[in-house]
Design an enzyme around this catalytic site. Structure first.
Site: not given
Ligand code: AQP
Length: 347
Positions: A123, A206, A209
């Site tokens: 990030k 991955k 969002k």
């Molecule tokens: N692609 C994914 N596959 C499986 N699990 C996922 N999680 C996120 N993306 C995937 C799981 O969702 C939970 C919450 O994640 P988060 O929102 O706290 O942060 P993150 O993992 O960084 O998710 P994002 O969507 O990628 O958010 P941004 O873009 O804001 O960083 C966790 O249990 C995560 O494992």
């Protein structure tokens, strides 16, 4: 090192997990996290779920978006099956114990540990001088989220495994430094066919969002047409589906669609491949789209209904916050005693 102030104790099983309201929730969040959270409600263990809004601001969020995303996230939890009576559902910033314990853990965690976190490297990228200090300290706050409740189990997607290992290191170092057996060594729970849902545009990334491309992900707010269009355009290869999983070894995009299908259908990836062996993507993708719509549409409809009454969502989050505070505050007070803070204020 001080004398032990607490005799060894065993820990009551308790589940905690959270999702950042840093955008709309995706199919990755649903399959990797939310769906699992719902299943855990039925295992006879206390479940605590949190919209981690303080994590979200480690990267810029406009205040209006953050408020909307937090309420929308809560609506997604409830629409997916979280019952705010059986689980505690709240947003992090309403329970100050998270930030307070986060600070203590900033003083326990080592710079070297934090610098090795792949999420920080991904990030912050090459521009780490400009990243927020909060983004660097993120995993210590995450440890506080979990340990403020002495949670023993944390359901997460595969991407959070390293942060969970750090939570275990922080708990162990705290226990060791202060000569206590106060925090549990939390177990990550990474289960199911889709613990790492990949981008629909790039099988090595991955689904996220915050990905700049909306085509890379399925949002829980997407309608049936959008879901079908995104799956139709998802990157694949020209080969048909093989008859065993081995045949998907070097085909990350194909493997991703099979995993998504399996997780949505409640099957193993091996069973999906066996059922669709020899199918071209021209046949498999419409079936996947139909399945995705049948699972996600009722959730989207219910989210929209809940979002029409934001005051009710706020009421649920307020009530959940009070219940969360009642667990976390006495734990934090004990932490302050262990650390040696004088607490003489009359309440
Ligand atoms: N692609 C994914 N596959 C499986 N699990 C996922 N999680 C996120 N993306 C995937 C799981 O969702 C939970 C919450 O994640 P988060 O929102 O706290 O942060 P993150 O993992 O960084 O998710 P994002 O969507 O990628 O958010 P941004 O873009 O804001 O960083 C966790 O249990 C995560 O494992």
């Amino acid at each position: 090192m001080s004398e032990p102030v607490q005799t060894p104790q065993t820990f009551t099983p308790r589940i905690f997990s959270g999702i950042q309201p840093s955008g709309g929730l995706t199919l990755g969040n649903y399959l990797g996290a939310l769906k699992r959270f719902v299943e855990k409600q039925d295992e006879g263990i206390e479940t605590i779920y949190c919209l981690v809004d303080m994590h979200a601001i480690t990267v810029w969020q406009s205040p209006a978006d953050l408020r909307r995303q937090t309420r929308e996230g809560a609506a997604a939890f409830i629409a997916a099956g979280i019952d705010p009576k059986r689980s505690i559902l709240f947003n992090q910033s309403q329970v100050s114990a998270h930030a307070e314990l986060g600070w203590i853990f900033n003083c326990v965690a080592r710079m070297g540990w934090m610098g090795r976190m792949t999420q920080w490297k991904d990030k912050a990228g090459k521009n780490s001088e400009n990243a927020s200090l909060g983004l660097f300290a993120y995993p210590a706050l995450m440890a506080a989220d979990i340990l403020a409740y002495k949670a023993t189990h944390v359901p997460v997607g595969e991407d959070q495994k390293q942060h969970l290992e750090l939570t275990r290191d922080i708990a162990a170092k705290f226990n060791n430094d202060y000569g206590v057996n106060f925090f549990p060594i939390t177990e990550p729970v990474i289960e199911g066919a889709a613990t790492r849902v990949m981008s629909l545009r790039d099988g090595s990334k991955k689904m996220s969002k915050s990905d700049p491309s909306d085509q890379s992900r399925i949002n829980l707010t997407d309608d049936a047409d959008a879901i079908a269009a995104k799956i139709r355009k998802a990157k694949t290869d020209p080969e048909p589906l093989p008859d065993t999983l081995d045949g998907l070894k070097d085909r990350p995009e194909a493997r991703n669609l099979v995993n998504i299908y399996a997780a949505l259908a409640g099957l193993t990836p091996a069973a999906v491949v066996a059922e669709h062996a020899g199918a071209q993507f021209g046949t498999f993708k419409p079936r996947l789209a139909e399945l995705a719509v049948s699972v996600l549409s009722p959730i989207t409809t219910e989210m929209n209904r809940l979002m029409a009454d934001p005051a009710e969502i706020d009421r649920i989050l307020g009530e959940g916050s009070a219940r969360a505070e009642a667990i976390a505050r006495p734990i934090l007070d004990e932490v302050y005693d262990i650390v040696g803070m004088v607490r003489s204020r009359q309440v």
